[in-house]
Motif scaffolding. Structure first.
Motif, mmCIF file in Angstrom:
data_model
loop_
_atom_site.group_PDB
_atom_site.id
_atom_site.type_symbol
_atom_site.label_atom_id
_atom_site.label_comp_id
_atom_site.label_asym_id
_atom_site.label_seq_id
_atom_site.Cartn_x
_atom_site.Cartn_y
_atom_site.Cartn_z
ATOM 1 N N HIS A 2 10.773 113.027 114.800
ATOM 2 C CA HIS A 2 10.932 111.603 114.547
ATOM 3 C C HIS A 2 10.717 110.758 115.788
ATOM 4 O O HIS A 2 10.774 109.546 115.725
ATOM 5 C CB HIS A 2 12.272 111.318 113.871
ATOM 6 C CG HIS A 2 13.485 111.716 114.650
ATOM 7 N ND1 HIS A 2 13.836 113.016 114.863
ATOM 8 C CD2 HIS A 2 14.425 110.966 115.254
ATOM 9 C CE1 HIS A 2 14.949 113.057 115.574
ATOM 10 N NE2 HIS A 2 15.326 111.835 115.826
ATOM 11 N N GLU A 3 10.438 111.394 116.931
ATOM 12 C CA GLU A 3 10.162 110.648 118.151
ATOM 13 C C GLU A 3 8.925 109.766 118.002
ATOM 14 O O GLU A 3 8.882 108.652 118.518
ATOM 15 C CB GLU A 3 9.990 111.575 119.361
ATOM 16 C CG GLU A 3 11.277 112.148 119.912
ATOM 17 C CD GLU A 3 11.786 113.372 119.166
ATOM 18 O OE1 GLU A 3 11.138 113.797 118.179
ATOM 19 O OE2 GLU A 3 12.849 113.895 119.551
ATOM 20 N N LEU A 4 7.910 110.246 117.276
ATOM 21 C CA LEU A 4 6.679 109.468 117.112
ATOM 22 C C LEU A 4 6.944 108.173 116.364
ATOM 23 O O LEU A 4 6.520 107.100 116.807
ATOM 24 C CB LEU A 4 5.599 110.287 116.401
ATOM 25 C CG LEU A 4 4.286 109.541 116.126
ATOM 26 C CD1 LEU A 4 3.664 109.016 117.404
ATOM 27 C CD2 LEU A 4 3.315 110.447 115.391
ATOM 28 N N SER A 5 7.647 108.243 115.248
ATOM 29 C CA SER A 5 7.903 107.014 114.488
ATOM 30 C C SER A 5 8.802 106.060 115.267
ATOM 31 O O SER A 5 8.599 104.841 115.249
ATOM 32 C CB SER A 5 8.490 107.324 113.115
ATOM 33 O OG SER A 5 9.725 107.976 113.235
ATOM 34 N N MET A 6 9.787 106.599 115.986
ATOM 35 C CA MET A 6 10.667 105.742 116.780
ATOM 36 C C MET A 6 9.901 105.126 117.945
ATOM 37 O O MET A 6 10.051 103.939 118.242
ATOM 38 C CB MET A 6 11.870 106.536 117.287
ATOM 39 C CG MET A 6 12.918 105.659 117.926
ATOM 40 S SD MET A 6 13.539 104.328 116.867
ATOM 41 C CE MET A 6 14.371 105.265 115.616
ATOM 42 N N ASN A 8 6.716 104.517 118.075
ATOM 43 C CA ASN A 8 5.814 103.515 117.511
ATOM 44 C C ASN A 8 6.559 102.214 117.217
ATOM 45 O O ASN A 8 6.076 101.130 117.556
ATOM 46 C CB ASN A 8 5.149 104.054 116.246
ATOM 47 C CG ASN A 8 4.061 103.150 115.744
ATOM 48 O OD1 ASN A 8 3.143 102.800 116.471
ATOM 49 N ND2 ASN A 8 4.168 102.759 114.487
ATOM 50 N N SER A 9 7.728 102.309 116.620
ATOM 51 C CA SER A 9 8.529 101.121 116.319
ATOM 52 C C SER A 9 8.921 100.379 117.594
ATOM 53 O O SER A 9 8.877 99.144 117.639
ATOM 54 C CB SER A 9 9.788 101.503 115.543
ATOM 55 O OG SER A 9 9.456 102.024 114.289
ATOM 56 N N GLU A 12 5.809 98.672 119.207
ATOM 57 C CA GLU A 12 5.457 97.493 118.425
ATOM 58 C C GLU A 12 6.442 96.347 118.674
ATOM 59 O O GLU A 12 6.039 95.192 118.821
ATOM 60 C CB GLU A 12 5.398 97.831 116.938
ATOM 61 C CG GLU A 12 4.175 98.618 116.548
ATOM 62 C CD GLU A 12 4.134 98.961 115.063
ATOM 63 O OE1 GLU A 12 5.066 98.579 114.311
ATOM 64 O OE2 GLU A 12 3.154 99.611 114.658
ATOM 65 N N LEU A 51 1.060 105.752 122.978
ATOM 66 C CA LEU A 51 0.925 104.561 122.138
ATOM 67 C C LEU A 51 0.689 103.277 122.926
ATOM 68 O O LEU A 51 0.138 102.316 122.392
ATOM 69 C CB LEU A 51 2.169 104.398 121.262
ATOM 70 C CG LEU A 51 2.376 105.481 120.219
ATOM 71 C CD1 LEU A 51 3.782 105.387 119.636
ATOM 72 C CD2 LEU A 51 1.324 105.372 119.120
#
Length: 124
Positions: A2-6, A8-9, A12, A51
């Protein structure tokens, strides 16, 4: 992972905040990550590095402050830093009281995942 989604958030949100403040460069971002989030700070940093390439965040210093788990025990009343049970039988860490090993605790801190501060540069 879940590091990728966090990551990314967070990237952003940092870029959005900088844009709203007319930033030309972001020089620093300070993050607070609670131990109970189960986010690995090295993996989070790596994902953010990927990112943020080709953005105004690319050269910023990223500071990740890990927040320890602080609890209040419902059984014995202990209030302070908890130990965690990272037993492989669980899908996530479980906060336990260091005094009586109770898992019925109120979590005071350690679940947060925040962008604390962002330093930007603007045109003169």
């Amino acid at each position: 992972m879940h590091e990728l989604s966090m990551a990314n958030s967070m990237v952003e949100a940092i870029l959005d905040t900088a844009k709203k403040n007319n930033a030309i460069q972001i020089t620093e971002a300070v993050l607070e990550v609670g131990e109970l989030t189960m986010l690995n700070p090295e993996q989070l940093r790596f994902m953010m590095d990927v990112l943020r390439e080709d953005t105004i965040l690319k050269d910023a210093e990223i500071i990740i402050n890990m927040i320890p788990i602080e609890i209040e025990c419902e059984t014995c009343g202990f209030k302070g830093v908890s130990k965690t049970d990272e037993n492989m039988d669980h899908l996530m860490a479980v906060a336990t009281c260091p005094e009586c090993d109770n898992t019925h605790v109120h979590i005071i801190q350690g679940q947060e995942c925040n962008i604390k501060t962002i330093k930007i540069e603007k045109e003169d």
